[in-house]
Design a protein around this motif. Structure first.
Motif, PDB file in Angstrom:
ATOM      1  N   TRP A 208     -61.302  -8.950   1.288  1.00  0.00           N
ATOM      2  CA  TRP A 208     -62.496  -8.228   0.149  1.00  0.00           C
ATOM      3  C   TRP A 208     -63.011  -9.467  -0.504  1.00  0.00           C
ATOM      4  CZ3 TRP A 208     -62.810  -7.325  -5.233  1.00  0.00           C
ATOM      5  CH2 TRP A 208     -63.809  -6.460  -5.520  1.00  0.00           C
ATOM      6  N   HIS A 209     -62.373 -10.476  -0.750  1.00  0.00           N
ATOM      7  CA  HIS A 209     -63.098 -11.585  -1.422  1.00  0.00           C
ATOM      8  C   HIS A 209     -63.876 -12.142  -0.528  1.00  0.00           C
ATOM      9  CE1 HIS A 209     -60.122 -11.970  -5.147  1.00  0.00           C
ATOM     10  NE2 HIS A 209     -60.876 -10.776  -5.009  1.00  0.00           N
TER      11      HIS A 209
ATOM     12  N   PHE B  23     -56.797  -9.116  -0.417  1.00  0.00           N
ATOM     13  CA  PHE B  23     -57.615  -9.683  -1.471  1.00  0.00           C
ATOM     14  C   PHE B  23     -58.534 -11.014  -0.726  1.00  0.00           C
ATOM     15  CE2 PHE B  23     -55.457  -7.871  -4.913  1.00  0.00           C
ATOM     16  CZ  PHE B  23     -56.378  -7.457  -5.582  1.00  0.00           C
ATOM     17  N   THR B  24     -57.801 -11.530   0.353  1.00  0.00           N
ATOM     18  CA  THR B  24     -58.452 -12.524   1.206  1.00  0.00           C
ATOM     19  C   THR B  24     -59.598 -11.840   1.858  1.00  0.00           C
ATOM     20  OG1 THR B  24     -56.523 -13.767   1.519  1.00  0.00           O
ATOM     21  CG2 THR B  24     -58.367 -13.966   2.926  1.00  0.00           C
TER      22      THR B  24
ATOM     23  N   GLN C  99     -62.715  -5.320  -9.474  1.00  0.00           N
ATOM     24  CA  GLN C  99     -61.701  -6.527  -9.420  1.00  0.00           C
ATOM     25  C   GLN C  99     -60.680  -6.276 -10.526  1.00  0.00           C
ATOM     26  OE1 GLN C  99     -61.149  -8.945  -7.104  1.00  0.00           O
ATOM     27  NE2 GLN C  99     -59.307  -9.627  -8.309  1.00  0.00           N
TER      28      GLN C  99
ATOM     29  N   LEU D  73     -66.409 -14.086  -8.937  1.00  0.00           N
ATOM     30  CA  LEU D  73     -67.226 -13.290  -7.715  1.00  0.00           C
ATOM     31  C   LEU D  73     -68.520 -12.897  -8.245  1.00  0.00           C
ATOM     32  CD1 LEU D  73     -64.186 -11.695  -5.810  1.00  0.00           C
ATOM     33  CD2 LEU D  73     -65.430 -13.563  -5.271  1.00  0.00           C
TER      34      LEU D  73
ATOM     35  N   ALA E  73     -61.267 -14.273 -10.777  1.00  0.00           N
ATOM     36  CA  ALA E  73     -62.264 -13.575  -9.737  1.00  0.00           C
ATOM     37  C   ALA E  73     -62.954 -12.639 -10.299  1.00  0.00           C
ATOM     38  CB  ALA E  73     -61.210 -12.920  -8.567  1.00  0.00           C
TER      39      ALA E  73
END
Length: 164
Positions: free
Chosen positions: A81-82, A78-79, A51, A18, A14
């Protein structure tokens, strides 16, 4: 457990994917020159470094290393934020600025969540111990043997006076 392990494996990629998505999103959605400068100098380095910091905080916890799986709080954080970082890559002018503010707040909140979890796990606990599976138990009190009186022998050394 498979979802938590998948997030554990996703954390390092990630950090690269990202920021790459933000660059690809800029190119695909024709965001413009100012957005390119934002992506190149702020977003890519910021998301990459943030990250990696969050990943190191997650991997510093003993339970994460033992199980190779993150906690459910990590999955939630994390779900969110991502998802917000991915939504920034669409560069929709109508909602881009508020989503950026929320993304920054979510990233900072996730940082504090990771610090709280690390602190909670690292805090010494004198009463409750945990197994490697995460089960809590109270250790049995070890009975201390009573001190027995022992014979003490004192040896004194006789010093001879120095000859003159």
């Amino acid at each position: 457990m498979w979802l938590r392990r998948a997030f554990f494996g996703w954390l390092i990629p990630a950090a690269f994917l990202l920021p790459l998505w933000l660059f690809v999103g800029w190119a695909v959605f024709n965001a413009g020159g100012w957005a390119f400068l934002w992506v190149l100098f702020l977003a890519i380095p910021g998301v990459f470094v943030w990250q990696l910091i969050l990943t190191l905080l997650v991997r510093a916890r003993g339970t994460v290393r033992a199980h190779r799986a993150v906690s459910w709080w990590d999955v939630l954080g994390f779900t969110v934020w991502h998802g917000l970082v991915i939504s920034l890559g669409f560069f929709a002018e109508a909602w881009w600025a508020p989503v950026m503010v929320v993304t920054i707040l979510a990233g900072v909140g996730l940082f504090w969540l990771e610090l709280w979890q690390l602190w909670s796990e690292a805090r010494p606990s004198r009463i409750v111990l945990r197994t490697s599976d995460g089960l809590a138990y109270i250790p049995a009190q070890a009975e201390a043997p009573e001190a027995a009186e022992r014979e003490v022998i004192v040896i004194t050394e006789k010093q001879t006076p120095p000859s003159s």
